[in-house]
Design an enzyme around this catalytic site. Structure first.
Site, PDB file in Angstrom:
ATOM      1  CD  GLU A  35      40.503 -50.543 100.003  1.00  8.59           C
ATOM      2  OE1 GLU A  35      41.092 -50.112  99.000  1.00  8.59           O
ATOM      3  OE2 GLU A  35      40.091 -49.804 100.909  1.00  8.59           O
ATOM      4  CE1 TYR A 118      45.641 -47.980  98.635  1.00 10.82           C
ATOM      5  CE2 TYR A 118      44.126 -49.459  97.484  1.00 10.82           C
ATOM      6  CZ  TYR A 118      44.349 -48.384  98.324  1.00 10.82           C
ATOM      7  OH  TYR A 118      43.294 -47.730  98.878  1.00 10.82           O
ATOM      8  CG  ASP A 136      45.499 -45.075  96.141  1.00 11.64           C
ATOM      9  OD1 ASP A 136      46.033 -44.100  96.716  1.00 11.64           O
ATOM     10  OD2 ASP A 136      44.267 -45.176  96.016  1.00 11.64           O
TER      11      ASP A 136
END
Ligand code: SF4
Length: 350
Positions: A35, A118, A136
């Site tokens: 991520e 996020y 996002d």
């Protein structure tokens, strides 16, 4: 009960999800690394970095105990180096304060450097199965189209409306699949400029499609053009070695090594600026010879043209901990940003 949109998305994801290396694991550290790498960087670019990274730093503990220079070297080329520094620092916090276990709640995840709303939502939903949304830019675009959101998605009220929507749609117990389905939809079908509505699994539920306004969503303020800066960089040679300086950790590209630079001042030539900066900042007298190369680079908030000059050392020491005289053959041992690495490669070229 789940919203029909979420149900359909999760079913579509089960059959059509992209096969990505971080989807083969539930290890929270691996999902966290992916991520962070995926912020600002395309999937295809991330895959080889992700695989190399996990070979080198397979656990939080291995990352936490690695020197920062090695961490930056393994990140080199991905850009936005604050991500690597934060990941390293966060790994140390996880080892020291959480016994090496990635924290499991949104609030605790958000206390770690580099993990915002996020990323916390993505890790919590994908790795721990928590009912959390992960919103996002891509997901904002998709939701703004699906629900024909007319507010500016970058405004506080637009952001709030989208967050409410995203959270209200999370299907209990399936947040990870739902978030990843939206990610895949945004990446492969509901793309920014040419959405493929004919192939969309949720077309019949899409308000923007029904109204024919999908290309007008999301509504977004026009971005101001980014400024163009110019600076000089010096390849300063002394006895077969070249001077590198390490950028301060709190600055752009912090911790990376660079050829000394001087921003252009009014009524000052690049060469004069370079000689002045070498004198004032490094205590060095140098002769600035010719411009050997020009390097352009785009950052998130400005463009930079670097005028690279061949220079000869004349006097002074430049002996601080952040200065090294390095042989050309050893330049690869120093982590650098993109522009400096290009310069180093040119110096190494036959
Ligand atoms: Fe996006 Fe078109 Fe699908 Fe709507 S129908 S979600 S605009 S791809």
């Amino acid at each position: 009960m789940s919203h029909p949109l979420s149900t359909r998305l999760v079913l579509w994801y089960a059959r059509h999800q992209r096969q990505l290396p971080w989807r083969k694991t539930r290890d929270p550290y691996h999902i966290w690394v992916a991520e962070i790498m995926l912020q600002q960087t395309q999937v295809e670019t991330v895959i080889p970095y992700y695989e190399r990274w996990l070979k080198r730093f397979p656990t939080v503990a291995r990352l936490a105990s690695a020197p920062l220079a090695e961490v930056l070297t393994n990140w080199e080329g991905l850009g936005y180096y604050a991500r690597a520094r934060n990941l390293h620092q966060a790994a140390q916090i996880v080892v020291e304060q959480w016994g090496g276990q990635v924290p499991r709640t949104l609030a605790d995840l958000r206390t770690l450097p580099g993990i915002g709303t996020y990323t916390a939502g993505a890790i919590a939903s994908i790795a721990f199965g928590l009912d959390a949304a992960a919103l996002d830019g891509n997901l904002k675009r998709v939701l703004a189209r699906l629900f024909d959101v007319r507010q500016d998605v970058k405004s506080a009220e637009g952001e709030k409306a989208l967050r409410r929507l995203a959270e209200s749609l999370v299907p209990p117990g399936q947040a990870g699949e739902y978030n990843q389905a939206l990610m895949d939809l945004g990446a492969t079908i509901c793309t920014p400029r040419t959405p493929r509505c004919e192939a969309c699994p949720v077309q019949s539920l899409c308000r923007a499609y029904r109204l024919g306004v999908q290309l007008e969503r999301p509504v977004s303020r026009r971005r101001a053009p980014i400024p163009h800066r110019q600076a000089a960089a010096g390849v300063i040679r002394k006895n077969g070695r070249i001077l590198l300086v390490q950028r301060p950790s709190e600055q752009l590209l912090g911790g990376l090594w660079a050829f000394p630079q001087a921003p252009r001042r009014a009524r000052e030539s690049f060469a004069a600026g370079l000689a002045r900066a070498a004198r004032e900042e490094l205590g060095l007298g140098i002769a600035v010879l010719s411009e050997i190369h020009r390097q352009a680079q785009t950052f998130s908030h400005f463009r930079l043209t670097l005028h690279v000059f061949e220079c000869r050392w004349q006097n002074g020491k430049a002996s601080g901990a952040n200065c090294r005289w390095v042989r050309i053959s050893a330049l690869d041992d120093y982590p650098m940003g993109k522009a400096d690495r290009q310069i180093a490669r040119r110096l190494r070229a036959p």
